[in-house]
Write a protein that holds these residues in place. Sequence first.
Motif, PDB file in Angstrom:
ATOM      1  N   SER A  45      -9.325   1.667  16.415  1.00  0.00           N
ATOM      2  CA  SER A  45      -9.320   1.101  15.062  1.00  0.00           C
ATOM      3  C   SER A  45      -9.258   2.193  14.007  1.00  0.00           C
ATOM      4  O   SER A  45      -8.561   2.061  13.001  1.00  0.00           O
ATOM      5  N   ILE A  46      -9.974   3.283  14.236  1.00  0.00           N
ATOM      6  CA  ILE A  46      -9.949   4.403  13.293  1.00  0.00           C
ATOM      7  C   ILE A  46      -8.547   5.013  13.230  1.00  0.00           C
ATOM      8  O   ILE A  46      -8.053   5.345  12.149  1.00  0.00           O
ATOM      9  N   ARG A  50      -6.379   5.043   9.786  1.00  0.00           N
ATOM     10  CA  ARG A  50      -5.884   6.323   9.274  1.00  0.00           C
ATOM     11  C   ARG A  50      -4.371   6.259   9.044  1.00  0.00           C
ATOM     12  O   ARG A  50      -3.872   6.697   8.010  1.00  0.00           O
ATOM     13  N   LEU A  51      -3.638   5.706  10.003  1.00  0.00           N
ATOM     14  CA  LEU A  51      -2.186   5.583   9.878  1.00  0.00           C
ATOM     15  C   LEU A  51      -1.796   4.707   8.688  1.00  0.00           C
ATOM     16  O   LEU A  51      -0.948   5.083   7.876  1.00  0.00           O
ATOM     17  N   GLN A 108     -12.378  -4.285   8.745  1.00  0.00           N
ATOM     18  CA  GLN A 108     -11.288  -3.460   8.235  1.00  0.00           C
ATOM     19  C   GLN A 108     -11.686  -2.815   6.902  1.00  0.00           C
ATOM     20  O   GLN A 108     -11.462  -1.616   6.698  1.00  0.00           O
ATOM     21  N   LYS A 109     -12.304  -3.608   6.011  1.00  0.00           N
ATOM     22  CA  LYS A 109     -12.742  -3.073   4.714  1.00  0.00           C
ATOM     23  C   LYS A 109     -13.806  -1.996   4.901  1.00  0.00           C
ATOM     24  O   LYS A 109     -13.802  -0.982   4.199  1.00  0.00           O
ATOM     25  N   GLU A 110     -14.741  -2.212   5.825  1.00  0.00           N
ATOM     26  CA  GLU A 110     -15.785  -1.216   6.058  1.00  0.00           C
ATOM     27  C   GLU A 110     -15.199   0.096   6.572  1.00  0.00           C
ATOM     28  O   GLU A 110     -15.642   1.177   6.180  1.00  0.00           O
ATOM     29  N   GLN A 113     -13.666   1.809   3.644  1.00  0.00           N
ATOM     30  CA  GLN A 113     -14.714   2.381   2.800  1.00  0.00           C
ATOM     31  C   GLN A 113     -15.263   3.681   3.391  1.00  0.00           C
ATOM     32  O   GLN A 113     -15.583   4.609   2.656  1.00  0.00           O
ATOM     33  N   CYS A 114     -15.358   3.751   4.701  1.00  0.00           N
ATOM     34  CA  CYS A 114     -15.794   5.002   5.344  1.00  0.00           C
ATOM     35  C   CYS A 114     -14.810   6.127   5.050  1.00  0.00           C
ATOM     36  O   CYS A 114     -15.214   7.249   4.731  1.00  0.00           O
ATOM     37  N   PHE A 115     -13.524   5.829   5.152  1.00  0.00           N
ATOM     38  CA  PHE A 115     -12.514   6.829   4.817  1.00  0.00           C
ATOM     39  C   PHE A 115     -12.616   7.228   3.340  1.00  0.00           C
ATOM     40  O   PHE A 115     -12.506   8.400   3.002  1.00  0.00           O
ATOM     41  N   ALA A 116     -12.818   6.232   2.459  1.00  0.00           N
ATOM     42  CA  ALA A 116     -12.934   6.512   1.023  1.00  0.00           C
ATOM     43  C   ALA A 116     -14.107   7.453   0.756  1.00  0.00           C
ATOM     44  O   ALA A 116     -13.988   8.395  -0.040  1.00  0.00           O
ATOM     45  N   GLN A 117     -15.237   7.226   1.424  1.00  0.00           N
ATOM     46  CA  GLN A 117     -16.400   8.092   1.241  1.00  0.00           C
ATOM     47  C   GLN A 117     -16.100   9.525   1.682  1.00  0.00           C
ATOM     48  O   GLN A 117     -16.527  10.485   1.036  1.00  0.00           O
ATOM     49  N   GLU A 118     -15.367   9.660   2.777  1.00  0.00           N
ATOM     50  CA  GLU A 118     -15.005  11.005   3.251  1.00  0.00           C
ATOM     51  C   GLU A 118     -14.063  11.703   2.274  1.00  0.00           C
ATOM     52  O   GLU A 118     -14.179  12.906   2.025  1.00  0.00           O
TER      53      GLU A 118
END
Length: 201
Positions: A45-46, A50-51, A108-110, A113-118
């Motif tokens: 999923s990650i 990312r893609l 999917q949203k979570e 959001q993890c990517f956004a935080q990074e």
Amino acid sequence: MGQKGGRDAREKCDFLLREKQAINVVLRRQTEAEDHKYKVPLRVSIIVVRLLLKTDLPFRGNDESVNSENRGLYIEVLKSIRETSEDIFNNTLENAPKNNQLICPKIQKELVQCFAQEVLLSIRQEIGQDVFALLVDESSDVSKKEQMAIVLRYVDSLGFVKERFIGVVHVKDTSSLTLKNTLNEVLTSNKLSFSQIRGQL
């Protein structure tokens, strides 16, 4: 209690210790297998998130039901990746436990959001204690709610000027005090300060 009684007690004790150890080993193996079943769909999923984020593609489709021909890019790319490995195939989508498919919109949203935080963390680290300019624009969204877009402009350590979008925030009104307080909250939550601002556009 004679020698024989002592020997029996020791044998029984050894047996119990071996049995407990065997239970621990079995439980550890079970836990590792369960971890694997969870980590495989998460890892895949990650990769998919990312893609899709990197290529600015939409995640969701109009019809994500099982019988749909096109369930949205998130699920379609996941289906393609799972064809590359038996392990991935056996632990994703319908082969994963129903509560671990990682395909619902909330998950999917979570992940996004993890990517956004990074990304925000890397921007903060790049700015550090240096100064930046603030670009702010406000408008209404389709539901007529006021919102404010925030962009930071700064010079990186190599001397390149960068502009980084850090978010859209809903505001109750567009008074200067409301906008200032909202900006302060956004900057504070990103460990930035008004004292670092050297320009506003």
